[in-house]
Structures are given as structure tokens and as C-alpha cells.
Design a protein around this motif. Structure first.
Motif, PDB file in Angstrom:
ATOM      1  N   UNK A 146      25.089-126.021  56.377  1.00  0.00           N
ATOM      2  CA  UNK A 146      26.378-126.127  55.964  1.00  0.00           C
ATOM      3  C   UNK A 146      26.792-124.810  54.869  1.00  0.00           C
ATOM      4  N   UNK A 147      25.812-124.511  53.892  1.00  0.00           N
ATOM      5  CA  UNK A 147      26.277-123.892  52.040  1.00  0.00           C
ATOM      6  C   UNK A 147      25.487-122.894  52.585  1.00  0.00           C
ATOM      7  N   UNK A 148      24.511-122.784  52.905  1.00  0.00           N
ATOM      8  CA  UNK A 148      22.976-122.168  52.577  1.00  0.00           C
ATOM      9  C   UNK A 148      22.771-121.089  53.738  1.00  0.00           C
ATOM     10  N   UNK A 149      23.875-120.790  54.248  1.00  0.00           N
ATOM     11  CA  UNK A 149      23.201-119.621  55.085  1.00  0.00           C
ATOM     12  C   UNK A 149      23.818-118.396  55.614  1.00  0.00           C
ATOM     13  N   UNK A 150      23.110-116.987  56.083  1.00  0.00           N
ATOM     14  CA  UNK A 150      23.241-115.722  55.570  1.00  0.00           C
ATOM     15  C   UNK A 150      24.645-115.889  55.508  1.00  0.00           C
ATOM     16  N   UNK A 151      26.097-116.216  56.893  1.00  0.00           N
ATOM     17  CA  UNK A 151      27.276-116.100  56.737  1.00  0.00           C
ATOM     18  C   UNK A 151      28.127-116.821  55.984  1.00  0.00           C
ATOM     19  N   UNK A 152      27.226-118.393  55.269  1.00  0.00           N
ATOM     20  CA  UNK A 152      27.839-118.729  54.158  1.00  0.00           C
ATOM     21  C   UNK A 152      28.280-118.452  53.094  1.00  0.00           C
ATOM     22  N   UNK A 153      27.125-117.813  52.458  1.00  0.00           N
ATOM     23  CA  UNK A 153      26.401-116.835  51.577  1.00  0.00           C
ATOM     24  C   UNK A 153      27.293-115.626  50.940  1.00  0.00           C
ATOM     25  N   UNK A 154      27.698-115.148  52.627  1.00  0.00           N
ATOM     26  CA  UNK A 154      28.021-113.461  52.365  1.00  0.00           C
ATOM     27  C   UNK A 154      29.295-113.234  52.879  1.00  0.00           C
ATOM     28  N   UNK A 155      30.013-114.475  53.440  1.00  0.00           N
ATOM     29  CA  UNK A 155      31.193-114.511  53.545  1.00  0.00           C
ATOM     30  C   UNK A 155      32.239-114.296  52.283  1.00  0.00           C
ATOM     31  N   UNK A 156      31.827-114.977  51.664  1.00  0.00           N
ATOM     32  CA  UNK A 156      32.760-115.111  50.215  1.00  0.00           C
ATOM     33  C   UNK A 156      32.537-113.582  49.129  1.00  0.00           C
ATOM     34  N   UNK A 157      31.452-113.150  49.293  1.00  0.00           N
ATOM     35  CA  UNK A 157      31.079-111.330  48.899  1.00  0.00           C
ATOM     36  C   UNK A 157      32.081-110.745  49.344  1.00  0.00           C
ATOM     37  N   UNK A 158      31.761-110.742  50.658  1.00  0.00           N
ATOM     38  CA  UNK A 158      32.598-109.690  52.272  1.00  0.00           C
ATOM     39  C   UNK A 158      33.910-109.483  51.036  1.00  0.00           C
ATOM     40  N   UNK A 159      34.912-110.880  51.109  1.00  0.00           N
ATOM     41  CA  UNK A 159      35.927-110.599  51.152  1.00  0.00           C
ATOM     42  C   UNK A 159      36.157-110.320  49.745  1.00  0.00           C
ATOM     43  N   UNK A 160      35.161-110.567  48.990  1.00  0.00           N
ATOM     44  CA  UNK A 160      35.557-110.233  47.243  1.00  0.00           C
ATOM     45  C   UNK A 160      35.432-108.463  47.492  1.00  0.00           C
ATOM     46  N   UNK A 161      34.181-108.223  47.871  1.00  0.00           N
ATOM     47  CA  UNK A 161      34.446-106.434  48.247  1.00  0.00           C
ATOM     48  C   UNK A 161      36.194-105.848  49.056  1.00  0.00           C
ATOM     49  N   UNK A 162      36.077-106.900  49.985  1.00  0.00           N
ATOM     50  CA  UNK A 162      37.689-106.135  50.820  1.00  0.00           C
ATOM     51  C   UNK A 162      38.334-105.678  49.652  1.00  0.00           C
ATOM     52  N   UNK A 163      38.526-107.392  48.937  1.00  0.00           N
ATOM     53  CA  UNK A 163      39.533-106.835  48.393  1.00  0.00           C
ATOM     54  C   UNK A 163      40.037-106.255  47.184  1.00  0.00           C
ATOM     55  N   UNK A 164      38.509-105.713  46.675  1.00  0.00           N
ATOM     56  CA  UNK A 164      38.485-104.390  45.675  1.00  0.00           C
ATOM     57  C   UNK A 164      38.460-103.588  45.812  1.00  0.00           C
ATOM     58  N   UNK A 165      38.590-103.398  47.740  1.00  0.00           N
ATOM     59  CA  UNK A 165      38.748-101.859  48.236  1.00  0.00           C
ATOM     60  C   UNK A 165      40.195-101.370  48.224  1.00  0.00           C
ATOM     61  N   UNK A 166      40.029 -99.836  47.975  1.00  0.00           N
ATOM     62  CA  UNK A 166      41.029 -99.145  47.500  1.00  0.00           C
ATOM     63  C   UNK A 166      42.044 -99.822  48.984  1.00  0.00           C
ATOM     64  N   UNK A 167      43.729 -99.385  48.676  1.00  0.00           N
ATOM     65  CA  UNK A 167      44.810 -99.473  50.319  1.00  0.00           C
ATOM     66  C   UNK A 167      44.233 -98.032  50.380  1.00  0.00           C
ATOM     67  N   UNK A 168      44.712 -98.065  52.051  1.00  0.00           N
ATOM     68  CA  UNK A 168      44.310 -96.960  52.722  1.00  0.00           C
ATOM     69  C   UNK A 168      46.295 -96.574  52.684  1.00  0.00           C
ATOM     70  N   UNK A 169      46.035 -95.271  52.315  1.00  0.00           N
ATOM     71  CA  UNK A 169      47.788 -94.429  52.461  1.00  0.00           C
ATOM     72  C   UNK A 169      48.531 -94.537  53.696  1.00  0.00           C
TER      73      UNK A 169
END
Length: 169
Positions: A146-169
Motif C-alpha cells: 500500500x505504501x512502499x511500491x515504486x508507484x506509491x513512493x514516486x507519485x508524490x515526487x512526480x506531482x511535486x515536480x509537475x507543480x514546480x514546472x513552469x507553465x507553457x505560454x
């Protein structure tokens, strides 16, 4: 159905040889797999099979001597085996390490040891109490799934990286 009462998968280095020798002197045979051990290295694909065929799987977290200022000290790390053993449905006994509390509940999902005497006593206890051991292994497996698969561990990191990405013009 288990082929091994106690097993360890990992390279033979540092104080691991002494751990295994001390357990042997206490009457506990540990089947060791990896570079430098008599059983030799094993392919990554075989590791889950070894874990599943072991009553108890050991994890040593010592990473050798670390300097803290001018003083040498020992450092214990969280390593992949911490997740691999419960993920494969095995019963894990691991050395205490910083950050472990955030991963698994002690004596409910994995079992921790601190020193040879503690390890020896806990191996003997859990070899004699299969229902309790299986309950802990199953709880560790549920937590890992439930908590320690690659998907579970990386999903929050990928979401955080996505929110830090600059918006496209």
C-alpha cells in the motif's frame, strides 16, 4: 515448506561475517547468498524465491564507519532489502536504523534488533512462534503493497515536480 530457517542475501563485507559467525556460535545457522559467501552470488530474479523459502530473512543496515567531526562512528542505513523482504511476503528482522519508524511499525510489520544478544533471542522466539511470525510478515506485506511500491513512493515526487514546472505560454 521453507528450505532455510534463517537467510541473508547481500555481499560479504564489513561486520556481516562477524554477525553470521556469532550466530553460528550460538547455534543458529544462516544461509548466506551474495559475493563472498559460500553460496555465492545470486541473480536478482532469485532473491524473492530465497525470501519466500526462508522462515526468517535478515537485513544488516551497517554501512561502515562514518566520520562525525573527528570521531569515527557507525552508520546504519535503510536499504532496499527492507522493502524487498516484506514485498515478497517474507518475515524480516533488520538492524535498527534512523528513519525506520516512518516505514514500518516495529514488532507489528517487521522485527528490529539491536545487537547480537537481541538478534539471537528474537530469532529463537520467532522460530518457535510461527503464527505470530506469519501475522507480522502479512502486515509487513500489506504495508509494502500500500505504501512502499515504486508507484506509491514516486507519485508524490512526480506531482511535486509537475507543480514546480513552469507553465507553457
Amino acid at each position: 515448506q521453507c528450505k532455510y530457517k534463517v537467510s541473508f542475501v547481500g555481499t560479504c563485507y564489513g561486520n556481516r561475517t562477524q554477525w553470521v559467525a556469532n550466530l553460528a556460535a550460538a547455534g543458529i545457522d544462516v544461509n548466506c547468498f551474495g559475493f563472498g559467501w559460500p553460496n555465492g552470488p545470486v541473480a536478482a530474479e532469485r532473491i524473492p524465491e530465497i525470501i519466500q523459502r526462508s522462515v526468517i530473512s535478515l537485513n544488516f543496515g551497517d554501512s561502515g564507519i562514518q566520520w562525525q567531526g573527528l570521531m569515527p562512528g557507525r552508520s546504519r542505513q535503510i536499504k532496499a532489502r527492507l522493502f524487498e523482504v516484506p514485498g515478497a511476503g517474507g518475515f524480516l528482522m533488520t538492524e535498527t536504523a534512523d528513519g525506520l519508524d516512518g516505514c514500518f511499525a516495529a514488532d507489528a510489520e517487521i522485527v528490529r534488533f539491536n545487537g547480537l544478544k537481541d538478534l539471537t533471542e528474537k530469532i529463537r522466539i520467532y522460530l518457535q512462534h510461527p503464527a505470530q511470525r506469519d501475522q507480522i510478515a502479512q502486515a509487513g506485506h500489506r504495508r509494502t503493497a500500500s505504501q512502499h511500491t515504486y508507484e506509491a513512493r514516486f507519485a508524490p515526487l512526480l506531482l511535486a515536480a509537475q507543480t514546480c514546472r513552469p507553465a507553457k505560454d
